[in-house]
Design an enzyme around this catalytic site. Sequence first.
Site, short mmCIF file in Angstrom:
data_model
loop_
_atom_site.label_atom_id
_atom_site.label_comp_id
_atom_site.label_asym_id
_atom_site.label_seq_id
_atom_site.Cartn_x
_atom_site.Cartn_y
_atom_site.Cartn_z
CG ASP A 31 -6.66 4.75 -5.95
OD1 ASP A 31 -6.45 5.35 -7.02
OD2 ASP A 31 -7.68 4.91 -5.25
CG ASN A 43 -9.43 16.72 -4.49
OD1 ASN A 43 -8.69 17.39 -3.78
ND2 ASN A 43 -9.00 16.09 -5.56
CB THR A 62 10.51 2.92 -0.01
OG1 THR A 62 10.76 4.29 -0.37
CG2 THR A 62 9.03 2.62 -0.21
NE ARG A 63 14.32 -2.12 0.24
CZ ARG A 63 14.63 -3.22 -0.45
NH1 ARG A 63 15.36 -4.16 0.11
NH2 ARG A 63 14.19 -3.38 -1.68
CD GLU A 65 -7.61 9.26 -7.37
OE1 GLU A 65 -8.72 8.69 -7.38
OE2 GLU A 65 -7.31 10.16 -8.17
#
Length: 372
Positions: free
Chosen positions: A235, A243, A266-267, A278
């Site tokens: 989050d 915003n 990441t992989r 969000e």
Amino acid sequence: MSSLFFFFLENMALIIALLYLALKAKELLFPELTESKLLVVLSILFIGFLTFSVMYNPYIHEGMRLDLREVPLYFISYLGGWKVGILSAVFPSFYRYSLGGPTVIEGILQSVALPVIIGSLFRDKRTVNKFFVLLDLKRMMIGLLVFEILKSLWMWATTPATFLIIFSMMLFAGIATLAMGMIVNGENHHILIRKELEFYSNQDPLTHLPNMRYFRKKVQTLVSQHVPVAIVMLDVDYFKNYNDTHGHQKGDAVLRSIGQLMRDYTRNKDYVARYGGEEFIFCITDPLDDHEALAIVERVREQIEQYPFEGEELQPEGKLTVSMGVSLHSCHKTLDQLIGEADQAMYQSKRNGRNQISAFAAEEKRESRKII
């Protein structure tokens, strides 16, 4: 004349029927629309068989064996290029040579070699995934017309074929080739439209990440197969503040950047998706142990913290950060349980000051979560 007419109709029907079956097989065997060596080999074998089938029962005129063998050979050469065309022509050439006859050499050169050459010359070399493209039918038919004119003049000069036979062969070859092109375009268009609909139904329109529908489908398969996974919820800290300060357009840009950072750090075998608002989610597939899983999560958190987001200096902490929660132990748990645990751990991170990672610990029944 009527027997010649119906003979060519039989040739056309055979070509169209076998092509339709082949296209359905291609759709079944190669659902990802990726060209491969196997697809090329199967295409060569199919065209060789199709050409042989057309040649098997020819129309005989003064020792000449007349058929529409040039149609599949021209078509595959126009579609796949000279290498594919030559390989497709090997078996038909040997077969025609084995049959003998007074016009055997002319038959091979005019109706096997020449269509491969002309089809290859007119092929659009800019096409990459050649077996799934929409063909330029106008270009294809212009190339065929060039071939038919050359072939007709050659036949007129070297064989006993009459003008009526030559013209009839030209006409039926044109109809058969156009029919092949229209069928291929129709099938490929259908496949591309279906793939496009599948893509957009599985994609978040703002971040271009997979959506939860796609994420659940893929990760549920892993869970069902008892593949170890770690589920991570993420989050954006104080996103409403960002915003309100900078406007929704820049807020959307932040979400897109975070989505890309998650992809980058990441992989390949992991799954990343937008959860909603969000919040993001990702699945670490088959980590070696908890240490590796947490190292991947920490790498993502660090990269987001270090990324220079526009206007982040106005955030409460002076930079834009994320809070993350992890469910590490997937054995004997449902996907919903894992997502719930990761969500609880994420909110623990927020309560403990944000910009950190918390891992859910099932053994802590009162707290239901543990800070890492």
